[in-house]
Motif scaffolding. Structure first.
Motif, PDB file in Angstrom:
ATOM      1  N   TYR A   1       0.847  -1.196   0.000  1.00  0.00           N
ATOM      2  CA  TYR A   1       0.000   0.000   0.000  1.00  0.00           C
ATOM      3  C   TYR A   1       0.877   1.240   0.000  1.00  0.00           C
ATOM      4  O   TYR A   1       1.973   1.244   0.571  1.00  0.00           O
ATOM      5  N   ASN A   2       0.386   2.302  -0.620  1.00  0.00           N
ATOM      6  CA  ASN A   2       0.914   3.627  -0.355  1.00  0.00           C
ATOM      7  C   ASN A   2       0.127   4.206   0.815  1.00  0.00           C
ATOM      8  O   ASN A   2      -1.051   3.878   0.999  1.00  0.00           O
ATOM      9  N   VAL A   3       0.761   5.042   1.601  1.00  0.00           N
ATOM     10  CA  VAL A   3       0.154   5.518   2.842  1.00  0.00           C
ATOM     11  C   VAL A   3       0.114   7.041   2.878  1.00  0.00           C
ATOM     12  O   VAL A   3       1.089   7.704   2.515  1.00  0.00           O
ATOM     13  N   VAL A   4      -1.030   7.573   3.319  1.00  0.00           N
ATOM     14  CA  VAL A   4      -1.190   9.015   3.513  1.00  0.00           C
ATOM     15  C   VAL A   4      -1.641   9.253   4.949  1.00  0.00           C
ATOM     16  O   VAL A   4      -2.611   8.632   5.406  1.00  0.00           O
ATOM     17  N   SER A   5      -0.935  10.121   5.663  1.00  0.00           N
ATOM     18  CA  SER A   5      -1.292  10.454   7.039  1.00  0.00           C
ATOM     19  C   SER A   5      -1.732  11.911   7.101  1.00  0.00           C
ATOM     20  O   SER A   5      -1.011  12.803   6.649  1.00  0.00           O
ATOM     21  N   VAL A   6      -2.911  12.146   7.684  1.00  0.00           N
ATOM     22  CA  VAL A   6      -3.580  13.444   7.579  1.00  0.00           C
ATOM     23  C   VAL A   6      -3.719  14.117   8.948  1.00  0.00           C
ATOM     24  O   VAL A   6      -4.133  13.481   9.923  1.00  0.00           O
ATOM     25  N   ASN A   7      -3.392  15.387   9.001  1.00  0.00           N
ATOM     26  CA  ASN A   7      -3.680  16.213  10.175  1.00  0.00           C
ATOM     27  C   ASN A   7      -5.029  16.910  10.008  1.00  0.00           C
ATOM     28  O   ASN A   7      -5.542  17.044   8.891  1.00  0.00           O
ATOM     29  N   TYR A   8      -5.569  17.412  11.113  1.00  0.00           N
ATOM     30  CA  TYR A   8      -6.873  18.088  11.081  1.00  0.00           C
ATOM     31  C   TYR A   8      -6.943  19.124  12.200  1.00  0.00           C
ATOM     32  O   TYR A   8      -6.137  19.130  13.135  1.00  0.00           O
ATOM     33  N   ALA A   9      -7.930  20.005  12.117  1.00  0.00           N
ATOM     34  CA  ALA A   9      -8.107  21.079  13.094  1.00  0.00           C
ATOM     35  C   ALA A   9      -8.547  20.518  14.442  1.00  0.00           C
ATOM     36  O   ALA A   9      -9.295  19.543  14.516  1.00  0.00           O
ATOM     37  N   PHE A  10      -8.066  21.151  15.506  1.00  0.00           N
ATOM     38  CA  PHE A  10      -8.359  20.682  16.857  1.00  0.00           C
ATOM     39  C   PHE A  10      -9.556  21.390  17.469  1.00  0.00           C
ATOM     40  O   PHE A  10      -9.777  22.590  17.273  1.00  0.00           O
ATOM     41  N   ALA A  11     -10.306  20.602  18.250  1.00  0.00           N
ATOM     42  CA  ALA A  11     -11.314  21.164  19.139  1.00  0.00           C
ATOM     43  C   ALA A  11     -10.576  21.776  20.340  1.00  0.00           C
ATOM     44  O   ALA A  11      -9.425  21.413  20.612  1.00  0.00           O
ATOM     45  N   PRO A  12     -11.194  22.698  21.083  1.00  0.00           N
ATOM     46  CA  PRO A  12     -12.576  23.170  20.948  1.00  0.00           C
ATOM     47  C   PRO A  12     -12.758  24.303  19.950  1.00  0.00           C
ATOM     48  O   PRO A  12     -13.899  24.719  19.707  1.00  0.00           O
ATOM     49  N   SER A  13     -11.680  24.815  19.360  1.00  0.00           N
ATOM     50  CA  SER A  13     -11.834  25.913  18.408  1.00  0.00           C
ATOM     51  C   SER A  13     -12.605  25.469  17.174  1.00  0.00           C
ATOM     52  O   SER A  13     -13.343  26.266  16.572  1.00  0.00           O
ATOM     53  N   TYR A  14     -12.451  24.208  16.814  1.00  0.00           N
ATOM     54  CA  TYR A  14     -13.154  23.645  15.653  1.00  0.00           C
ATOM     55  C   TYR A  14     -13.825  22.359  16.106  1.00  0.00           C
ATOM     56  O   TYR A  14     -13.163  21.405  16.505  1.00  0.00           O
ATOM     57  N   ARG A  15     -15.148  22.336  16.021  1.00  0.00           N
ATOM     58  CA  ARG A  15     -15.900  21.240  16.615  1.00  0.00           C
ATOM     59  C   ARG A  15     -16.598  20.417  15.535  1.00  0.00           C
ATOM     60  O   ARG A  15     -16.651  20.800  14.360  1.00  0.00           O
ATOM     61  N   PHE A  16     -17.114  19.268  15.940  1.00  0.00           N
ATOM     62  CA  PHE A  16     -17.867  18.389  15.042  1.00  0.00           C
ATOM     63  C   PHE A  16     -18.958  19.188  14.332  1.00  0.00           C
ATOM     64  O   PHE A  16     -19.640  20.000  14.939  1.00  0.00           O
ATOM     65  N   PRO A  17     -19.124  18.987  12.982  1.00  0.00           N
ATOM     66  CA  PRO A  17     -18.446  18.011  12.114  1.00  0.00           C
ATOM     67  C   PRO A  17     -17.320  18.616  11.264  1.00  0.00           C
ATOM     68  O   PRO A  17     -17.091  18.165  10.150  1.00  0.00           O
ATOM     69  N   THR A  18     -16.665  19.649  11.784  1.00  0.00           N
ATOM     70  CA  THR A  18     -15.601  20.300  11.013  1.00  0.00           C
ATOM     71  C   THR A  18     -14.560  19.296  10.524  1.00  0.00           C
ATOM     72  O   THR A  18     -14.111  19.354   9.371  1.00  0.00           O
ATOM     73  N   GLN A  19     -14.166  18.360  11.396  1.00  0.00           N
ATOM     74  CA  GLN A  19     -13.121  17.402  11.030  1.00  0.00           C
ATOM     75  C   GLN A  19     -13.571  16.480   9.896  1.00  0.00           C
ATOM     76  O   GLN A  19     -12.758  16.046   9.075  1.00  0.00           O
ATOM     77  N   THR A  20     -14.866  16.165   9.859  1.00  0.00           N
ATOM     78  CA  THR A  20     -15.400  15.370   8.750  1.00  0.00           C
ATOM     79  C   THR A  20     -15.304  16.141   7.442  1.00  0.00           C
ATOM     80  O   THR A  20     -14.908  15.597   6.400  1.00  0.00           O
ATOM     81  N   ILE A  21     -15.678  17.407   7.499  1.00  0.00           N
ATOM     82  CA  ILE A  21     -15.582  18.265   6.312  1.00  0.00           C
ATOM     83  C   ILE A  21     -14.125  18.364   5.860  1.00  0.00           C
ATOM     84  O   ILE A  21     -13.811  18.290   4.665  1.00  0.00           O
ATOM     85  N   GLN A  22     -13.223  18.508   6.819  1.00  0.00           N
ATOM     86  CA  GLN A  22     -11.805  18.673   6.502  1.00  0.00           C
ATOM     87  C   GLN A  22     -11.214  17.418   5.870  1.00  0.00           C
ATOM     88  O   GLN A  22     -10.411  17.501   4.930  1.00  0.00           O
ATOM     89  N   LEU A  23     -11.635  16.251   6.355  1.00  0.00           N
ATOM     90  CA  LEU A  23     -11.177  15.015   5.732  1.00  0.00           C
ATOM     91  C   LEU A  23     -11.659  14.952   4.284  1.00  0.00           C
ATOM     92  O   LEU A  23     -10.929  14.487   3.393  1.00  0.00           O
ATOM     93  N   GLY A  24     -12.868  15.447   4.042  1.00  0.00           N
ATOM     94  CA  GLY A  24     -13.359  15.515   2.669  1.00  0.00           C
ATOM     95  C   GLY A  24     -12.474  16.391   1.795  1.00  0.00           C
ATOM     96  O   GLY A  24     -12.222  16.070   0.623  1.00  0.00           O
ATOM     97  N   GLN A  25     -11.970  17.492   2.351  1.00  0.00           N
ATOM     98  CA  GLN A  25     -11.066  18.357   1.598  1.00  0.00           C
ATOM     99  C   GLN A  25      -9.766  17.619   1.262  1.00  0.00           C
ATOM    100  O   GLN A  25      -9.239  17.751   0.152  1.00  0.00           O
ATOM    101  N   ALA A  26      -9.276  16.854   2.235  1.00  0.00           N
ATOM    102  CA  ALA A  26      -8.049  16.087   1.992  1.00  0.00           C
ATOM    103  C   ALA A  26      -8.261  15.053   0.893  1.00  0.00           C
ATOM    104  O   ALA A  26      -7.396  14.874   0.012  1.00  0.00           O
ATOM    105  N   MET A  27      -9.402  14.377   0.920  1.00  0.00           N
ATOM    106  CA  MET A  27      -9.671  13.349  -0.087  1.00  0.00           C
ATOM    107  C   MET A  27      -9.823  13.958  -1.474  1.00  0.00           C
ATOM    108  O   MET A  27      -9.364  13.383  -2.475  1.00  0.00           O
TER     109      MET A  27
END
Length: 460
Positions: free
Chosen positions: A250-276
């Motif tokens: 496999y090739n591997v991709v490791s992703v960072n994302y915005a931290f709570a509490p400044s950015y809360r659910f579902p921001t991280q879901t949206i952000q993963l969509g941006q990465a994809m």
């Protein structure tokens, strides 16, 4: 030396003064424990009530007039709000109950100090240590009440000395060789949210070979963590999650994302969509096959990938959450859950209770979303929102201070809707395995990797 001291209309003996001090000290410890052990609320809360009742009795016996009335009123508030909290589970009542109990503590300790021996030499000898103890108690109690009301200040203070939200990469983007793989680090995949960076590992340093893509999301309670945790390098602090996958083709991709509490659910879901979406657009340039994708998430990352997969496969859910799918369902071949917090409402209640884990998970969950909002908790529950279109899943967890109950419930839910899955759990008779055990080098981690790769071989 007198045996007692006149206080108001009452006569307070040394024994009574000692009883007030001891009850105040015990009540303080219980109130602090209730803050730390919120998921053991019935047991600890019952002891807090018992201590408040004892305090009321002591105050009524040892004092008279206004002091007795004030002490009785404070004890009554502590008892009533504590009972109301235990019965209803309303968060505001918990904060009020903690506040009432702690105010009662200081009233008791103040009464004990006022009733101590009037001898100047004794007072002078005890004034300094008593003052230091009181100052510490005030600071701890203020922190307890403040964090009970909102964990944001505590979390932000932790982030200030460690990992935090940033629009700047940790390092300049470059391409190097790490353990035989090609690493392109700190690639920016978005500009609207902080921490929008990812690392790409190409197996055998050869992007010309078509391989499936393993995208992994780190844990850390949605408030800390990094894409390099467990990275395949000589100075890695734990087991390499990428190494076995690179070796497996496999090739591997490791992703960072915005931290709570400044950015809360579902921001991280949206952000993963941006990465994809970024990876899809730039797949050829990095040598990635985005038609065969496995999403993997550890702990908090498990919730993010589970929620993202639900958005991609449940159109009604996606509309309710207000998020558009960002990848073709046929390309999402499988999900890997590693000690995933699938039901955020139970994040603070790990199995085989671990006070430290329970406290951290509860603080993290309250930072990630409003855990007093039952409708939001239901919406964020991965287990209850899977459908027959959910990707095949490999689900694993430890057995101590973690979520094997949630892993088993997800597996059962996928069985009910006919989704292929494998549940990988171990009994304590085999080994004591902590939360995210697969991040620690051991024979159990090796077996976990082997079973995961075998499962993926059949579905990817």
């Amino acid at each position: 030396m007198p045996d007692g001291i006149e206080v108001g209309a009452g006569h307070r003996t040394r024994a009574m003064t000692t009883a007030l001090a001891v009850t105040g000290g015990v009540s303080a410890v219980l109130a602090w424990l209730e803050f730390v052990l919120i998921r053991q609320q019935l047991v600890v809360g019952s002891w807090v009530i018992a201590a408040a009742v004892v305090a009321i009795a002591l105050v009524r016996v040892s004092s008279a007039g206004k002091p007795a009335a004030v002490g009785t009123a404070l004890g009554g508030v502590a008892v009533v709000t504590q009972v109301a909290w235990l019965v209803t589970g309303v968060h505001a009542l918990w904060v009020t109950a903690l506040t009432g109990a702690i105010v009662l503590v200081f009233f008791l300790l103040g009464a004990a100090w006022a009733g101590s021996s009037a001898a100047s030499t004794r007072r002078a000898a005890t004034a300094i240590p008593a003052g230091v103890a009181a100052a510490i108690a005030v600071v701890v109690s203020a922190a307890v009440i403040g964090t009970a009301a909102s964990p944001a200040p505590l979390v932000r203070s932790l982030q200030a000395v460690g990992q935090s939200n940033s629009f700047e990469p940790d390092a300049q983007t470059s391409t190097t060789s790490v353990d035989g793989a090609r690493l392109t680090n700190d690639v920016e995949y978005g500009s609207t949210l902080p921490n929008s960076f990812l690392d790409i590992y190409i197996a055998d340093d050869d992007p010309s070979v078509s391989r499936p893509t393993y995208v992994t999301i780190h844990g850390g309670g949605w408030i800390v963590g990094d894409k390099t945790d467990g990275a395949p390098s000589a100075d890695s602090g734990g087991a390499s999650w990428a190494g076995p996958m690179l070796d497996a083709g496999y090739n591997v991709v490791s992703v960072n994302y915005a931290f709570a509490p400044s950015y809360r659910f579902p921001t991280q879901t949206i952000q993963l969509g941006q990465a994809m979406q970024f990876l899809e657009v730039n797949a050829d340039g990095y040598g990635l096959d985005m038609n065969r994708v496995v999403l993997a998430g550890t702990s908090a990352g498990g919730h993010i990938v589970g929620n993202y997969a639900t958005v991609q496969t449940n159109s009604d859910y996606a509309r309710a959450l207000g998020i558009e799918p960002t990848m073709d369902r046929s390309a999402l071949k499988a999900i890997v859950f590693e000690s995933a917090a699938l039901d955020v409402g139970r994040a603070g209640a790990p199995q085989s209770p671990s006070p430290s884990n329970g406290f951290f998970f509860d603080i993290a969950a309250r930072s990630y979303l409003d855990t007093t909002d039952t409708a939001l908790l239901a919406q964020a529950n991965v287990i209850d929102n899977v459908t027959a279109d959910f990707p095949p899943s490999f689900i694993s967890d430890g057995n101590t201070g973690t979520f094997p109950d949630q892993a088993a419930e997800l597996s059962a839910g996928l069985d009910r809707v006919g989704v292929a899955n494998r549940l990988n759990l171990y009994s304590k008779n085999e080994a004591r395995l902590d939360h995210s055990f697969m991040s620690v080098d051991s024979e159990w981690t090796d077996e976990y990797s082997r079973l995961k790769i075998e499962f993926l071989r059949d579905v990817v």
